[in-house]
Write a protein that holds these residues in place. Structure first.
Motif, short mmCIF file in Angstrom:
data_model
loop_
_atom_site.label_atom_id
_atom_site.label_comp_id
_atom_site.label_asym_id
_atom_site.label_seq_id
_atom_site.Cartn_x
_atom_site.Cartn_y
_atom_site.Cartn_z
N LEU A 29 6.63 2.52 -1.65
CA LEU A 29 5.18 2.66 -2.15
C LEU A 29 4.48 3.07 -0.95
CD1 LEU A 29 4.86 -0.78 -4.05
CD2 LEU A 29 4.51 1.37 -4.86
N GLU A 30 3.46 3.97 -1.16
CA GLU A 30 2.59 4.60 -0.35
C GLU A 30 1.49 3.47 -0.19
OE1 GLU A 30 3.15 9.31 -0.83
OE2 GLU A 30 1.45 8.60 -1.12
N ASP A 31 1.17 3.01 1.24
CA ASP A 31 0.00 2.22 1.47
C ASP A 31 -1.30 3.29 2.08
OD1 ASP A 31 -1.78 0.30 2.59
OD2 ASP A 31 -0.30 -0.45 3.75
N HIS A 32 -2.10 3.35 1.22
CA HIS A 32 -3.30 4.07 1.67
C HIS A 32 -4.34 3.15 2.34
CE1 HIS A 32 -1.66 6.63 -1.97
NE2 HIS A 32 -1.07 6.99 -0.84
N SER A 33 -4.21 1.93 2.33
CA SER A 33 -4.97 1.16 2.95
C SER A 33 -6.01 1.50 4.12
CB SER A 33 -4.83 -0.42 2.66
OG SER A 33 -3.56 -0.53 3.67
N PRO A 34 -4.92 1.88 5.14
CA PRO A 34 -5.89 2.26 6.55
C PRO A 34 -6.76 3.40 6.27
CG PRO A 34 -3.42 1.71 7.01
CD PRO A 34 -3.78 1.88 5.58
N PHE A 35 -6.21 4.51 5.64
CA PHE A 35 -7.10 5.70 5.22
C PHE A 35 -8.33 5.46 4.66
CE2 PHE A 35 -7.67 9.39 2.36
CZ PHE A 35 -7.81 10.17 3.29
N PRO A 74 0.74 10.06 8.84
CA PRO A 74 0.66 8.60 9.11
C PRO A 74 -0.79 8.19 8.80
CG PRO A 74 1.41 10.23 11.08
CD PRO A 74 1.40 11.05 9.99
N ALA A 75 -1.58 9.09 8.76
CA ALA A 75 -3.05 8.70 8.62
C ALA A 75 -3.27 8.27 7.25
CB ALA A 75 -3.83 9.86 9.09
N SER A 76 -2.79 8.81 6.38
CA SER A 76 -2.96 8.25 4.77
C SER A 76 -1.53 7.80 4.26
CB SER A 76 -3.04 9.61 4.06
OG SER A 76 -2.25 10.50 3.98
#
Length: 151
Positions: A29-35, A74-76
């Protein structure tokens, strides 16, 4: 030059379907929370575009999974290889898919994989089918999208 692509699946609940398919395919699952946090802090987006999933911000109408072995940003956390995006749409599924996924698990694993997927929320839509040496079972994901568990 080959065209880079991702598969996009329309759905009612992108986070539920992404979780199902991540488990079904052993994808991440992609975790976009930091982006998302960066975009929020810069004022680029507002909270109305977001929801909370497993205690962190996520896009309200989008979720994605990726092959864990492929490169990613890594950013998104967005995959740069084999990736499936789930996007919320207002209308329900009404007819048979025009395109579907085949999960190739090997002839000896079809029944066990079908049972595992049923445990995750899939439904069997056919008995075992065959054409030449190929065998498969038609399934439906939790929102009724057809796919095949294939030899």
């Amino acid at each position: 030059m080959p065209v880079h692509f991702k598969i996009v699946i329309d759905c009612a609940d992108p986070h539920r379907l992404a979780a199902f398919w991540a488990e079904a395919m052993d994808y991440k699952l992609e975790d976009h929370s930091p982006f998302i946090a960066g975009l929020l802090s810069q004022g680029v987006i507002t909270e109305d575009l977001l929801t909370e999933v497993d205690g962190h911000h996520a896009w309200k109408t989008l979720a994605a999974i990726r092959n864990p072995d492929d490169p990613f940003d890594p950013a998104s956390d967005a995959g740069q290889g084999m990736r499936i995006l789930f996007q919320q749409v207002p209308e329900p599924k009404t007819v048979k898919n025009r395109m579907h996924l085949d999960l190739h698990v090997g002839l000896d694993n079809i029944d066990a994989e079908t049972e595992r997927l049923e445990g995750l929320g899939a439904a069997r839509a056919s008995d075992r089918l065959s054409e030449g040496p190929a065998q498969w079972i038609v399934m439906q994901d939790p929102e009724g999208n057809e796919f095949c568990v294939h030899s």
